[in-house]
Design a protein around this motif. Structure first.
Motif, mmCIF file in Angstrom:
data_model
loop_
_atom_site.group_PDB
_atom_site.id
_atom_site.type_symbol
_atom_site.label_atom_id
_atom_site.label_comp_id
_atom_site.label_asym_id
_atom_site.label_seq_id
_atom_site.Cartn_x
_atom_site.Cartn_y
_atom_site.Cartn_z
ATOM 1 N N VAL A 281 0.841 -1.202 0.000
ATOM 2 C CA VAL A 281 0.000 0.000 0.000
ATOM 3 C C VAL A 281 0.874 1.249 0.000
ATOM 4 N N ALA A 282 1.931 1.253 0.793
ATOM 5 C CA ALA A 282 2.832 2.407 0.821
ATOM 6 C C ALA A 282 3.474 2.611 -0.553
ATOM 7 N N TRP A 283 3.881 1.538 -1.200
ATOM 8 C CA TRP A 283 4.493 1.637 -2.527
ATOM 9 C C TRP A 283 3.495 2.221 -3.535
ATOM 10 N N GLU A 284 2.263 1.774 -3.460
ATOM 11 C CA GLU A 284 1.230 2.284 -4.378
ATOM 12 C C GLU A 284 0.961 3.777 -4.142
ATOM 13 N N TYR A 285 0.973 4.198 -2.915
ATOM 14 C CA TYR A 285 0.756 5.613 -2.625
ATOM 15 C C TYR A 285 1.903 6.471 -3.117
ATOM 16 N N LEU A 286 3.123 5.957 -3.013
ATOM 17 C CA LEU A 286 4.298 6.729 -3.409
ATOM 18 C C LEU A 286 4.542 6.708 -4.912
ATOM 19 N N ALA A 287 4.041 5.685 -5.583
ATOM 20 C CA ALA A 287 4.277 5.557 -7.031
ATOM 21 C C ALA A 287 3.386 6.476 -7.840
#
Length: 75
Positions: free
Chosen positions: A69-75
């Motif tokens: 989820v963190a990766w998706e938010y940052l991408a």
């Protein structure tokens, strides 16, 4: 406790969904319905398995989910 938590999440989420739908932000109703049905069907399965699963596995799965989820938010 799990049933109470699920009930309260549903009660508090409903007004937000209705407001978003009224404003036209919830355009893809079929996707929202599919996610809701999957959540309702997966809840008892998850509740049953969580009592038998080792805590270490649950922590690893949750940390992986949060990283995704963190990766998706940052991408």
């Amino acid at each position: 406790a799990a049933a109470t938590s699920a009930w309260m999440i549903g009660i508090t989420a409903l007004p937000g969904v209705l407001v978003a739908w009224g404003r036209g932000d919830l355009a893809d109703f079929e996707t929202a319905a599919a996610i809701s049905l999957g959540t309702v069907a997966g809840y008892p399965i998850g509740a049953a398995l969580s009592g038998r699963a080792p805590v270490q596995w649950l922590k690893l799965i949750m940390s992986g989910l949060l990283l995704f989820v963190a990766w998706e938010y940052l991408a």
